[in-house]
Write an enzyme that holds these catalytic residues in place. Structure first.
Site, PDB file in Angstrom:
ATOM      1  N   ARG A   1      -2.554 -10.561 -29.101  1.00  0.00           N
ATOM      2  CA  ARG A   1      -3.504  -9.708 -28.367  1.00  0.00           C
ATOM      3  C   ARG A   1      -4.867 -10.735 -28.471  1.00  0.00           C
ATOM      4  O   ARG A   1      -5.633 -10.187 -29.402  1.00  0.00           O
ATOM      5  CB  ARG A   1      -3.841  -8.428 -29.098  1.00  0.00           C
ATOM      6  CG  ARG A   1      -2.372  -7.271 -28.895  1.00  0.00           C
ATOM      7  CD  ARG A   1      -2.777  -6.110 -29.224  1.00  0.00           C
ATOM      8  NE  ARG A   1      -3.591  -5.248 -28.310  1.00  0.00           N
ATOM      9  CZ  ARG A   1      -3.494  -3.973 -28.364  1.00  0.00           C
ATOM     10  NH1 ARG A   1      -3.082  -3.186 -29.235  1.00  0.00           N
ATOM     11  NH2 ARG A   1      -4.441  -3.338 -27.553  1.00  0.00           N
ATOM     12  N   PRO A   2      -4.903 -11.723 -27.896  1.00  0.00           N
ATOM     13  CA  PRO A   2      -6.166 -12.482 -28.149  1.00  0.00           C
ATOM     14  C   PRO A   2      -7.351 -11.769 -27.493  1.00  0.00           C
ATOM     15  O   PRO A   2      -7.285 -10.958 -26.808  1.00  0.00           O
ATOM     16  CB  PRO A   2      -6.039 -13.755 -27.224  1.00  0.00           C
ATOM     17  CG  PRO A   2      -4.910 -13.510 -26.192  1.00  0.00           C
ATOM     18  CD  PRO A   2      -4.078 -12.137 -26.785  1.00  0.00           C
ATOM     19  N   ILE A   3      -8.596 -12.329 -27.926  1.00  0.00           N
ATOM     20  CA  ILE A   3      -9.924 -11.853 -27.583  1.00  0.00           C
ATOM     21  C   ILE A   3     -10.549 -12.961 -26.687  1.00  0.00           C
ATOM     22  O   ILE A   3     -11.872 -12.863 -26.872  1.00  0.00           O
ATOM     23  CB  ILE A   3     -10.660 -10.891 -28.644  1.00  0.00           C
ATOM     24  CG1 ILE A   3     -11.159 -11.935 -29.776  1.00  0.00           C
ATOM     25  CG2 ILE A   3     -10.009  -9.760 -29.068  1.00  0.00           C
ATOM     26  CD1 ILE A   3     -12.076 -11.399 -30.449  1.00  0.00           C
ATOM     27  N   ASP A   4     -10.027 -13.834 -26.193  1.00  0.00           N
ATOM     28  CA  ASP A   4     -10.626 -15.088 -25.577  1.00  0.00           C
ATOM     29  C   ASP A   4     -11.614 -14.753 -24.486  1.00  0.00           C
ATOM     30  O   ASP A   4     -12.676 -15.297 -24.195  1.00  0.00           O
ATOM     31  CB  ASP A   4      -9.625 -16.228 -25.202  1.00  0.00           C
ATOM     32  CG  ASP A   4      -8.489 -15.739 -24.300  1.00  0.00           C
ATOM     33  OD1 ASP A   4      -7.822 -14.789 -24.753  1.00  0.00           O
ATOM     34  OD2 ASP A   4      -8.611 -16.173 -23.174  1.00  0.00           O
TER      35      ASP A   4
ATOM     36  N   CYS B   1      -2.215  -1.673 -32.211  1.00  0.00           N
ATOM     37  CA  CYS B   1      -0.613  -1.601 -32.001  1.00  0.00           C
ATOM     38  C   CYS B   1       0.012  -3.008 -32.034  1.00  0.00           C
ATOM     39  O   CYS B   1      -0.631  -3.773 -31.201  1.00  0.00           O
ATOM     40  CB  CYS B   1      -0.033  -0.587 -31.013  1.00  0.00           C
ATOM     41  SG  CYS B   1      -0.227   1.101 -31.157  1.00  0.00           S
TER      42      CYS B   1
ATOM     43  N   ASP C   1       1.306   1.575 -20.951  1.00  0.00           N
ATOM     44  CA  ASP C   1       1.435   2.788 -21.953  1.00  0.00           C
ATOM     45  C   ASP C   1       2.132   3.722 -21.500  1.00  0.00           C
ATOM     46  O   ASP C   1       2.587   4.419 -22.569  1.00  0.00           O
ATOM     47  CB  ASP C   1      -0.266   3.245 -22.342  1.00  0.00           C
ATOM     48  CG  ASP C   1      -0.788   2.042 -22.897  1.00  0.00           C
ATOM     49  OD1 ASP C   1      -0.412   1.132 -23.461  1.00  0.00           O
ATOM     50  OD2 ASP C   1      -2.133   2.222 -22.784  1.00  0.00           O
TER      51      ASP C   1
ATOM     52  N   LYS D   1      -8.110   8.856 -24.650  1.00  0.00           N
ATOM     53  CA  LYS D   1      -8.762   7.982 -26.012  1.00  0.00           C
ATOM     54  C   LYS D   1      -9.244   6.716 -25.684  1.00  0.00           C
ATOM     55  O   LYS D   1     -10.284   6.509 -26.175  1.00  0.00           O
ATOM     56  CB  LYS D   1      -7.063   7.628 -26.708  1.00  0.00           C
ATOM     57  CG  LYS D   1      -7.032   6.537 -27.395  1.00  0.00           C
ATOM     58  CD  LYS D   1      -5.806   6.200 -28.090  1.00  0.00           C
ATOM     59  CE  LYS D   1      -5.497   5.117 -28.407  1.00  0.00           C
ATOM     60  NZ  LYS D   1      -5.400   3.858 -27.408  1.00  0.00           N
ATOM     61  N   ASN D   2      -8.812   5.788 -24.465  1.00  0.00           N
ATOM     62  CA  ASN D   2      -9.107   4.799 -24.172  1.00  0.00           C
ATOM     63  C   ASN D   2     -10.431   4.713 -23.667  1.00  0.00           C
ATOM     64  O   ASN D   2     -11.369   3.657 -23.509  1.00  0.00           O
ATOM     65  CB  ASN D   2      -8.206   3.715 -23.486  1.00  0.00           C
ATOM     66  CG  ASN D   2      -7.196   3.466 -24.463  1.00  0.00           C
ATOM     67  OD1 ASN D   2      -7.188   3.557 -25.450  1.00  0.00           O
ATOM     68  ND2 ASN D   2      -6.009   3.120 -23.910  1.00  0.00           N
TER      69      ASN D   2
ATOM     70  N   ARG E   1      -2.637   8.585 -33.977  1.00  0.00           N
ATOM     71  CA  ARG E   1      -3.864   7.685 -33.418  1.00  0.00           C
ATOM     72  C   ARG E   1      -4.276   8.021 -32.075  1.00  0.00           C
ATOM     73  O   ARG E   1      -5.725   7.723 -31.589  1.00  0.00           O
ATOM     74  CB  ARG E   1      -3.410   6.296 -33.455  1.00  0.00           C
ATOM     75  CG  ARG E   1      -3.336   5.497 -34.834  1.00  0.00           C
ATOM     76  CD  ARG E   1      -3.407   4.185 -34.798  1.00  0.00           C
ATOM     77  NE  ARG E   1      -4.069   3.464 -33.837  1.00  0.00           N
ATOM     78  CZ  ARG E   1      -3.803   2.271 -33.196  1.00  0.00           C
ATOM     79  NH1 ARG E   1      -2.873   1.436 -33.513  1.00  0.00           N
ATOM     80  NH2 ARG E   1      -4.661   1.869 -32.536  1.00  0.00           N
TER      81      ARG E   1
HETATM   82  N1  EPU Z   1      -5.521 -10.634 -22.977  1.00  0.00           N
HETATM   83  C1  EPU Z   1      -5.975 -11.967 -23.063  1.00  0.00           C
HETATM   84  N2  EPU Z   1      -7.076 -12.226 -23.892  1.00  0.00           N
HETATM   85  C2  EPU Z   1      -8.185 -11.389 -23.800  1.00  0.00           C
HETATM   86  C3  EPU Z   1      -7.921  -9.959 -23.708  1.00  0.00           C
HETATM   87  C4  EPU Z   1      -6.826  -9.667 -23.181  1.00  0.00           C
HETATM   88  O1  EPU Z   1      -5.122 -12.976 -22.993  1.00  0.00           O
HETATM   89  O2  EPU Z   1      -9.292 -11.777 -24.419  1.00  0.00           O
HETATM   90  C5  EPU Z   1      -4.265 -10.300 -22.406  1.00  0.00           C
HETATM   91  C6  EPU Z   1      -3.563  -9.524 -23.508  1.00  0.00           C
HETATM   92  O3  EPU Z   1      -2.630 -10.322 -24.655  1.00  0.00           O
HETATM   93  C7  EPU Z   1      -2.452  -8.581 -22.605  1.00  0.00           C
HETATM   94  C8  EPU Z   1      -3.494  -8.419 -21.399  1.00  0.00           C
HETATM   95  O4  EPU Z   1      -4.436  -9.460 -21.299  1.00  0.00           O
HETATM   96  O5  EPU Z   1      -1.353  -9.458 -22.310  1.00  0.00           O
HETATM   97  C9  EPU Z   1      -4.080  -7.074 -20.920  1.00  0.00           C
HETATM   98  O6  EPU Z   1      -4.831  -6.793 -22.457  1.00  0.00           O
HETATM   99  P1  EPU Z   1      -6.150  -5.880 -22.210  1.00  0.00           P
HETATM  100  O7  EPU Z   1      -7.227  -6.535 -22.873  1.00  0.00           O
HETATM  101  O8  EPU Z   1      -6.185  -5.276 -21.065  1.00  0.00           O
HETATM  102  O9  EPU Z   1      -5.695  -4.742 -23.558  1.00  0.00           O
HETATM  103  P2  EPU Z   1      -6.597  -4.095 -24.252  1.00  0.00           P
HETATM  104  O10 EPU Z   1      -7.858  -3.927 -23.774  1.00  0.00           O
HETATM  105  O11 EPU Z   1      -6.367  -4.976 -25.981  1.00  0.00           O
HETATM  106  C10 EPU Z   1      -6.194  -1.682 -23.533  1.00  0.00           C
HETATM  107  C11 EPU Z   1      -5.785  -0.472 -24.255  1.00  0.00           C
HETATM  108  C12 EPU Z   1      -4.089  -0.381 -24.358  1.00  0.00           C
HETATM  109  C13 EPU Z   1      -3.263  -0.683 -23.058  1.00  0.00           C
HETATM  110  C14 EPU Z   1      -3.940  -2.074 -22.336  1.00  0.00           C
HETATM  111  C15 EPU Z   1      -3.442  -2.304 -21.362  1.00  0.00           C
HETATM  112  C16 EPU Z   1      -7.388   0.283 -25.470  1.00  0.00           C
HETATM  113  C17 EPU Z   1      -8.113   0.455 -26.831  1.00  0.00           C
HETATM  114  N3  EPU Z   1      -6.437  -0.061 -25.541  1.00  0.00           N
HETATM  115  O12 EPU Z   1      -6.043  -2.623 -24.763  1.00  0.00           O
HETATM  116  O13 EPU Z   1      -3.757   0.775 -25.162  1.00  0.00           O
HETATM  117  O14 EPU Z   1      -2.137  -1.022 -23.446  1.00  0.00           O
HETATM  118  O15 EPU Z   1      -5.557  -1.964 -22.334  1.00  0.00           O
HETATM  119  O16 EPU Z   1      -3.618  -1.272 -20.246  1.00  0.00           O
HETATM  120  O17 EPU Z   1      -8.291   0.506 -24.385  1.00  0.00           O
HETATM  121  C18 EPU Z   1      -2.373   2.397 -26.005  1.00  0.00           C
HETATM  122  O18 EPU Z   1      -3.489   3.212 -25.685  1.00  0.00           O
HETATM  123  O19 EPU Z   1      -1.518   2.699 -26.578  1.00  0.00           O
HETATM  124  C19 EPU Z   1      -2.864   0.970 -25.993  1.00  0.00           C
HETATM  125  C20 EPU Z   1      -2.072   0.179 -26.569  1.00  0.00           C
END
Ligand code: EPU
Length: 430
Positions: free
Chosen positions: A122-125, A117, A306, A22-23, A398
C-alpha cells in the site's frame, strides 16, 4: 480479546439500518481541522477507526463533543500544528489524511506511516507526488512522513498514474487553499470522494467535478466551520445484502443511497438475489439456488474490492465455478484458507481466485484476516452447519457498527465472547 460465536442455519429476517460511510467519515473528520470554526458532523458511524481519529484530534488539542450517538461537534481552533508520530497513526490507514490537512492549515505536517488492513503493498507515492506538484517537499524518514509547503502551496495540474481513493482525497485536502487553480486528472470517483468534496465546499472550498475523472479546485483563503451529514456506507449495505442472500432470508436494508449500490445490486441479482429498490431502502431475498459468476474488481463504478470477501461466500455455495479477478490489491484473498477450513473449494493464483461451489459449508474456527474478510467469515458462519468461531473481532469493529447487534436483530444466532489472548492458536491446534 474476543471471538464471535455464530451458529448457522437461520435465514435473516427484518430490517437493518445502515450507518454513515466509514471511508467518508475517516476523511471528513481530519478535514474539520482546516476550518476556522467548529464543525458539526452527523451520521458518523460508531466504529473503532472513528474513535482512533477522534483520539488523534483530541491529542492534538481539538475539542470533540458528542451531541448524540452519531453527531459530533469538532472544534479544532486550538490546534497549532499537525504532528502525529504515535501508535494511533499506525493503527489505521486514514491517518495519512492529516498530511493533506496539515499542509492546508499549517503549511506542514509530520505523520507516521499509516497502517490499515494488510491487502498487499500500500504505497503512498501518488499522495507525495500530488503534494510535491503543489510545491511541498515530502520526505519519509524513520517511518515518518514529513511534508512542508515552505512559502506556500501553488495550484498545479496533476495526473495520477494510478486511480487512488486516498491520493485523490489527500490532493483535494492539500489544494483547497493553494494559490490559484488545481486540476486533478485520473482521480477516484467513489461516493466518498464526492462526499468529502461536498463537505469541503460547504466549508467554502471551490471544488468541481468530484465523481468524474477530473476534479478542478480554485484555492480559497479560508474555510469556515460547517454542518454536514455523512452519506450511508455502501459496503455495510452490500454486506447485509450478501448476508440476506447467503442465508436465504428476507431483509430490508434501510437508510441507503441506491445509486451508490448499483453495481453491487446488479451482481447480487446475477447470483440469485431478488432485490426491489425504493427511494432510501431496498428489500432483498433469495431467488432459487445461488449461481456462479465471474467478477473483476475495479475502481468505482466497477465492482468494489471491499465487497469481494462477502460476495465470494455466496460463490462458495453457488452452482458451478466462479472466477474473481482482483483489480486493486495484490493480496486480497488472504481469507481463502479460512473459507477452505469451512469446506469451500477456493483456490488462489495471485490476483485470481477460482471457486467451485459446494452444497454446504460447515462450522470451523476461523480468523478475520482483515475487516471485510471478518464480515465474510461471519456470513459464512451464518450459512454453515454447526457453530463457527470467528477470531480477529477487532478487524470487524474497525468498520462495522454493532455488527453483532444488527445481525442479532435480524434473527442471527451470534454472540461476542471474551477469550484469552492466545485462544485462536490454542483452538487451531485442536
Ligand atoms: N496505490 C499506489 N500508490 C499510492 C496509492 C495507492 O500504488 O500512492 C495503489 C494501491 O496499492 C492500490 C490502488 O492504488 O493497488 C488503490 O489504492 P487506493 O489508494 O485507492 O486505496 P486506499 O485509499 O489506501 C481506500 C479504502 C480501502 C479500499 C480502497 C480501494 C480508505 C481508508 N480505505 O484505500 O478500504 O479498499 O480505497 O477502494 O478509504 C476497507 O474499507 O475495508 C478498505 C480497505
Amino acid at each position: 480479546m474476543e471471538k464471535l460465536v455464530v451458529t448457522g442455519g437461520r435465514p435473516l429476517q427484518g430490517t437493518v439500518e445502515i450507518g454513515g460511510a466509514k471511508n467518508a467519515a475517516v476523511a471528513i473528520i481530519p478535514a474539520t481541522l482546516i476550518a476556522d470554526g467548529p464543525c458539526v458532523l452527523e451520521n458518523v458511524p460508531t466504529i473503532s477507526d472513528v474513535s482512533v481519529l477522534m483520539e488523534i484530534m483530541e491529542d492534538m488539542g481539538a475539542e470533540v463533543h458528542a451531541m448524540s450517538a452519531h453527531s459530533y461537534v469538532i472544534d479544532s481552533r486550538d490546534i497549532s500544528s499537525c504532528e502525529i508520530i504515535n501508535e494511533n497513526a499506525r493503527r489505521m490507514r486514514a491517518s495519512y489524511y492529516f498530511l493533506g490537512v496539515g499542509l492546508s492549515k499549517f503549511g506542514k505536517a509530520s505523520v507516521a506511516l499509516p497502517g490499515g488492513c494488510d491487502l498487499g503493498e500500500r504505497p503512498i507515492d501518488q499522495h507525495l507526488k500530488a503534494f510535491e506538484a503543489l510545491g511541498a517537499t515530502a520526505v519519509v524518514k524513520d517511518d515518518v512522513v514529513h511534508v512542508d509547503a515552505g512559502s506556500g502551496l501553488k495550484g498545479a495540474h496533476i495526473f495520477f498514474d494510478i486511480v487512488s481513493v486516498g491520493a485523490t482525497i489527500n490532493a483535494m485536502l492539500a489544494a483547497v487553499k493553494a494559490e490559484g487553480r488545481t486540476i486533478l486528472e485520473n482521480v477516484a470517483k467513489e461516493p466518498h470522494i464526492v462526499d468529502v468534496a461536498n463537505f469541503l465546499n460547504m466549508m467554502g472550498a471551490d471544488i468541481r467535478g468530484a465523481g468524474t475523472d477530473v476534479i478542478k479546485i480554485r484555492g480559497v483563503s479560508r474555510l469556515r466551520g460547517a454542518q454536514y451529514f455523512i452519506i450511508p456506507d455502501q459496503i455495510e449495505a452490500g454486506t447485509f445484502i450478501a448476508a440476506a442472500v447467503a442465508t436465504g432470508g428476507k431483509v430490508t436494508v434501510d437508510n441507503i443511497t441506491p445509486k451508490h449500490l448499483e453495481t453491487i445490486i446488479s451482481r447480487m441479482r446475477e447470483v440469485g438475489g431478488e432485490i426491489s429498490v425504493d427511494e432510501e431502502s431496498l428489500t432483498v431475498s433469495r431467488n432459487g439456488v445461488l449461481c456462479a459468476t465471474n467478477v473483476r474488481t475495479m475502481p468505482h463504478p466497477g465492482f468494489p474490492t471491499d465487497m469481494v470477501p462477502q460476495f465470494s461466500v455466496l460463490l462458495t455455495m453457488a452452482e458451478g465455478t466462479s472466477v474473481i479477478t482482483e483489480g486493486i490489491w495484490s493480496n486480497r484473498f488472504r481469507y481463502a484458507e479460512e473459507l477452505r477450513k469451512m469446506g469451500a473449494s477456493f483456490s488462489v493464483d495471485g490476483k485470481i481466485a477460482t471457486i467451485n461451489g459446494v452444497d454446504k459449508l460447515h462450522a470451523a474456527t476461523v480468523m478475520s484476516t482483515d475487516l471485510r474478510a471478518g464480515a465474510a467469515m461471519v456470513i459464512a458462519g451464518l450459512c454453515a452447519e454447526g457453530t463457527t468461531e470467528v477470531y480477529g473481532v477487532e478487524y470487524i469493529d474497525r468498520g462495522y457498527e454493532d455488527f453483532v447487534g444488527k445481525l442479532g436483530k435480524l434473527g442471527a444466532d451470534i454472540k461476542r465472547v471474551e477469550v484469552p489472548d492466545n485462544a485462536f492458536a490454542a483452538a487451531s491446534e485442536v
